[in-house]
Enzyme design. Structure first.
Site, mmCIF file in Angstrom:
data_model
loop_
_atom_site.group_PDB
_atom_site.id
_atom_site.type_symbol
_atom_site.label_atom_id
_atom_site.label_comp_id
_atom_site.label_asym_id
_atom_site.label_seq_id
_atom_site.Cartn_x
_atom_site.Cartn_y
_atom_site.Cartn_z
ATOM 1 N NE ARG A 70 14.115 -6.114 4.243
ATOM 2 C CZ ARG A 70 13.411 -6.021 3.220
ATOM 3 N NH1 ARG A 70 13.930 -6.394 2.017
ATOM 4 N NH2 ARG A 70 11.855 -5.699 3.152
ATOM 5 C CG HIS A 118 6.712 -5.817 -5.149
ATOM 6 N ND1 HIS A 118 6.558 -4.698 -4.473
ATOM 7 C CD2 HIS A 118 6.372 -5.635 -6.387
ATOM 8 C CE1 HIS A 118 6.000 -3.740 -5.238
ATOM 9 N NE2 HIS A 118 6.173 -4.329 -6.506
ATOM 10 N N PRO A 222 -3.132 7.750 4.976
ATOM 11 C CG PRO A 222 -1.709 7.365 7.015
ATOM 12 C CD PRO A 222 -2.355 6.861 5.560
#
Length: 251
Positions: A70, A118, A222
């Site tokens: 990641r 986080h 959106p």
């Protein structure tokens, strides 16, 4: 793009702007979401089972291999126009950025981030003594199932990613900084909520707190979210499209 006049007026007149960002902020940079990183050999593993203290305790090389993958993916992308627009906005207004994202794209665009709620993939630390790790970790350009984590120079423990795992508390300093920034808002200030779904707490409650302080709350997303109803204005569009237009209109 054309923006509503009241939105432009609110941002133009604001003395202080608090920006709360979520995954949608980085989507157009190509940052994979938590589950999008499940490709190749990782597609059969539930990320919620990898991102736990128990998983790390059972098999640190297995968990670190996923996070190293990641981190490689994040390092391979660049800040988008939305990130850059917020950095520019900070040259004209008092801007505080709080993000739920674990990437460092805000910083790489030139912004100072007040709080990573986080945690951050790039802020590695020892799993045992919690000392920050300043070295360059070995990453994997291709998914591998196991990769030994780095070793802490202070105690010899394994170095872990600086993210908040399931079952862990949010960083106290990040929460305190965020809540202080909200409490500092006054009528006429603005809270921009960008690219967040509004379903993860405590971040999902922050727009309501900003509203209670008298700030004008503006959502950039959106689609409708769980926080849309508590916003004064909702602009339907992506961060990379809306934020540059907004900054251009108020600069």
């Amino acid at each position: 793009m054309d923006l509503p006049g009241p939105v432009v007026a609110a941002v133009r007149g604001a003395r202080r702007i608090l920006v709360l960002t979520g995954a949608g902020m980085s989507a157009e940079s190509g940052v994979p979401t938590f589950r999008d990183a499940q490709s190749g050999l990782w597609e059969n593993f539930d990320p919620s089972q990898l991102a736990t203290p128990d998983a790390w305790a059972d098999d640190p090389p297995f968990v670190w291999a996923w996070y190293a993958w990641r981190l490689h993916l994040v390092r391979d992308v660049a800040p988008n126009a939305g990130h850059r627009a917020l950095a520019e906005l900070a040259t004209h207004r008092d801007v505080t950025i709080v993000t739920q994202n674990v990437d460092d794209l805000h910083e790489r665009a030139g912004s100072e981030v007040a709080a990573h709620l986080h945690g951050s993939l790039t802020e590695l630390r020892c799993a045992d003594c919690h000392e920050p790790y300043d070295g360059e970790p070995t990453l994997s350009p291709e998914p591998v199932k196991r990769l030994d984590p780095e070793t802490c120079a202070a105690c010899g423990g394994d170095v872990r990613p600086g993210v908040v795992w399931f079952g862990e508390m949010l960083p106290e300093a990040a929460v305190a900084t965020t809540e202080a920034a909200i409490e500092a808002l006054e009528p006429g200030d603005v809270c921009l909520v960008v690219g967040t779904s509004g379903i993860v707490f405590p971040a999902a409650g922050y727009p309501a707190m900003a509203l209670a302080e008298g700030a004008t709350v503006i959502e950039v997303n959106p689609v409708d979210t769980d926080i849309t109803d508590m916003c004064h204005h909702a602009i339907r569009g992506t961060a990379a499209n809306v934020l540059p237009a907004l900054v251009s209109a108020v600069a």
